[in-house]
Design an enzyme around this catalytic site. Structure first.
Site, PDB file in Angstrom:
ATOM      1  N   ASN A 112      27.564  47.822  -5.875  1.00  0.00           N
ATOM      2  CA  ASN A 112      27.057  46.508  -5.484  1.00  0.00           C
ATOM      3  C   ASN A 112      25.647  46.375  -6.050  1.00  0.00           C
ATOM      4  OD1 ASN A 112      26.169  44.195  -4.294  1.00  0.00           O
ATOM      5  ND2 ASN A 112      26.294  44.921  -2.175  1.00  0.00           N
ATOM      6  N   LYS A 137      23.827  43.831  -6.076  1.00  0.00           N
ATOM      7  CA  LYS A 137      22.994  42.861  -5.350  1.00  0.00           C
ATOM      8  C   LYS A 137      22.307  41.941  -6.371  1.00  0.00           C
ATOM      9  CE  LYS A 137      22.850  46.100  -1.573  1.00  0.00           C
ATOM     10  NZ  LYS A 137      22.185  46.682  -0.411  1.00  0.00           N
ATOM     11  N   HIS A 183      28.866  40.930   3.767  1.00  0.00           N
ATOM     12  CA  HIS A 183      27.788  41.910   3.661  1.00  0.00           C
ATOM     13  C   HIS A 183      26.688  41.565   4.661  1.00  0.00           C
ATOM     14  CE1 HIS A 183      24.608  44.420   2.107  1.00  0.00           C
ATOM     15  NE2 HIS A 183      25.535  45.089   1.443  1.00  0.00           N
ATOM     16  N   GLU A 208      23.616  41.642   4.441  1.00  0.00           N
ATOM     17  CA  GLU A 208      22.509  40.845   3.886  1.00  0.00           C
ATOM     18  C   GLU A 208      22.851  39.359   3.895  1.00  0.00           C
ATOM     19  OE1 GLU A 208      22.061  43.091   0.255  1.00  0.00           O
ATOM     20  OE2 GLU A 208      21.260  44.775   1.411  1.00  0.00           O
ATOM     21  N   GLU A 244      29.222  49.708   6.783  1.00  0.00           N
ATOM     22  CA  GLU A 244      27.835  49.889   6.344  1.00  0.00           C
ATOM     23  C   GLU A 244      26.906  49.722   7.546  1.00  0.00           C
ATOM     24  OE1 GLU A 244      27.491  48.920   1.867  1.00  0.00           O
ATOM     25  OE2 GLU A 244      27.308  47.032   2.928  1.00  0.00           O
ATOM     26  N   GLY A 252      19.716  50.957   2.124  1.00  0.00           N
ATOM     27  CA  GLY A 252      18.452  50.971   1.386  1.00  0.00           C
ATOM     28  C   GLY A 252      17.341  51.764   2.047  1.00  0.00           C
ATOM     29  N   SER A 282      22.968  53.976   1.704  1.00  0.00           N
ATOM     30  CA  SER A 282      22.243  55.101   1.116  1.00  0.00           C
ATOM     31  C   SER A 282      23.160  56.200   0.569  1.00  0.00           C
ATOM     32  CB  SER A 282      21.240  55.692   2.122  1.00  0.00           C
ATOM     33  OG  SER A 282      20.258  54.727   2.453  1.00  0.00           O
TER      34      SER A 282
HETATM   35  P1  13P Z   1      22.272  51.111  -0.603  1.00  0.00           P
HETATM   36  O1  13P Z   1      23.267  52.041  -1.241  1.00  0.00           O
HETATM   37  O2  13P Z   1      21.161  50.694  -1.488  1.00  0.00           O
HETATM   38  O3  13P Z   1      21.815  51.668   0.731  1.00  0.00           O
HETATM   39  O4  13P Z   1      23.067  49.764  -0.272  1.00  0.00           O
HETATM   40  C1  13P Z   1      24.286  49.829   0.367  1.00  0.00           C
HETATM   41  C2  13P Z   1      24.924  48.506   0.321  1.00  0.00           C
HETATM   42  O5  13P Z   1      24.461  47.560   0.940  1.00  0.00           O
HETATM   43  C3  13P Z   1      26.116  48.352  -0.514  1.00  0.00           C
HETATM   44  O6  13P Z   1      26.757  47.142  -0.264  1.00  0.00           O
END
Ligand code: 13P
Length: 224
Positions: free
Chosen positions: A10, A12, A92, A94, A151, A157, A187
Site C-alpha cells: 500500500n 498510500k 483503511h 486512514e 491493521e 507507521g 509496521s
Molecule cells: P505501515 O506498514 O507503514 O505501518 O502501514 C500499514 C498500512 O497501513 C498498510 O495499509
C-alpha cells in the site's frame, strides 16, 4: 476465499512516475527469478497504476460506491477494473479517520464486487479500544469482501506491532467470525515478516512504509 498467501504493497500517497516504473520493473524481474508462492499485489496512487506493469497484481486504494456520474475527484470500481486492478483496499483506517462510515464502506464493497474487483477489507482497533467489540462491529459490514486486513491502528507507521501470540489469536478470532483469509498490517517490515507470516492464522501481509523501497518489499516476499 482466496487460496494463496497475499503480500500487498500500500503505497498510500507516495511515489513518482519514475519510481513507479523502476519499482515495477525490478519487482517483475524478482518475481520471474524467485517465483514466490504468494500473490503479490501493488496498490499505488491511481495515477501511477498505468506506470506499473509486470508479473504482479495491481490494486486501488479506494473506490466510489457509484459506477459513474457527477462525483468530482472520485474513481469507480469499474475504472479500477479498466486500469487492470484485480483488487481494491477498502475501509483503511486512514480513510475511516477522514469520516468514511462502515455503511459507506459496505456500499463500496458491493460496487467493487459488481465490477469484478476483489476487496481487501481493512479493520482494526485504535489504541485503548476493546479489540473484540470494535472488530465484531466492523465485521458486521464485511459482506461483499474477499479478504480481511487486520491493521491495529496504533501499529500503523509506528514501528510497533502486537506480540506474535496476539497477532495469531486475533487473526483466529477474525477468521472464526467471518471465515475469510486474514492479512496482517501495521509496521510489517523485513525484520518481522518471517515470524509474522509463519503464524498459522495469518494469510497475508499489507505493507505500508516498507513497501516503498523495492529491496525491503522483496525482502518481505522472500521472508515468507
Ligand atoms: P505501515 O506498514 O507503514 O505501518 O502501514 C500499514 C498500512 O497501513 C498498510 O495499509
Amino acid at each position: 476465499m482466496l487460496d494463496k498467501f497475499i503480500i500487498a504493497a500500500n503505497w498510500k500517497m507516495n511515489g513518482t512516475p519514475a519510481e513507479a516504473r523502476s519499482f515495477a520493473a525490478e519487482l517483475d524481474e524478482f518475481i520471474r527469478e524467485v517465483q514466490p508462492q504468494s500473490e503479490i499485489v501493488v496498490c499505488p496512487p491511481y495515477i501511477l497504476l498505468n506506470e506499473m506493469h509486470g508479473s504482479f497484481k495491481k490494486g486501488g486504494q479506494n473506490c466510489h460506491h457509484e459506477t459513474s456520474g457527477a462525483f468530482t475527484g472520485e474513481i469507480s470500481a469499474k475504472m479500477l477494473k479498466n486500469a487492470a486492478c484485480e483488487y481494491v483496499i477498502l475501509g483503511h483506517s486512514e480513510r475511516r479517520e477522514m469520516g468514511e462510515s462502515s455503511e459507506l464502506i459496505a456500499k463500496k464493497a458491493q460496487a467493487a464486487k459488481a465490477a469484478g474487483v476483489k476487496v481487501i477489507f481493512c479493520i482494526g482497533e485504535k489504541e485503548g479500544e476493546d479489540f473484540e467489540s470494535v472488530i465484531s462491529e466492523q465485521l458486521n459490514f464485511a459482506v461483499d469482501v474477499d479478504v480481511i486486513a487486520y491493521e491495529p491502528v496504533w501499529a500503523i507507521g509506528t514501528g510497533k506491532t502486537p506480540s506474535l501470540e496476539e497477532i495469531n489469536s486475533r487473526h483466529k478470532f477474525i477468521k472464526d467470525k467471518c471465515g475469510l483469509q486474514v492479512m496482517y498490517g501495521g509496521s510489517a517490515n523485513p525484520d518481522n515478516a518471517k515470524d509474522i507470516s509463519a503464524l498459522q492464522n495469518v494469510g497475508g501481509l499489507l505493507v505500508g512504509g516498507a513497501s516503498l523501497s523495492i529491496s525491503s518489499f522483496t525482502s518481505i516476499i522472500e521472508a515468507k
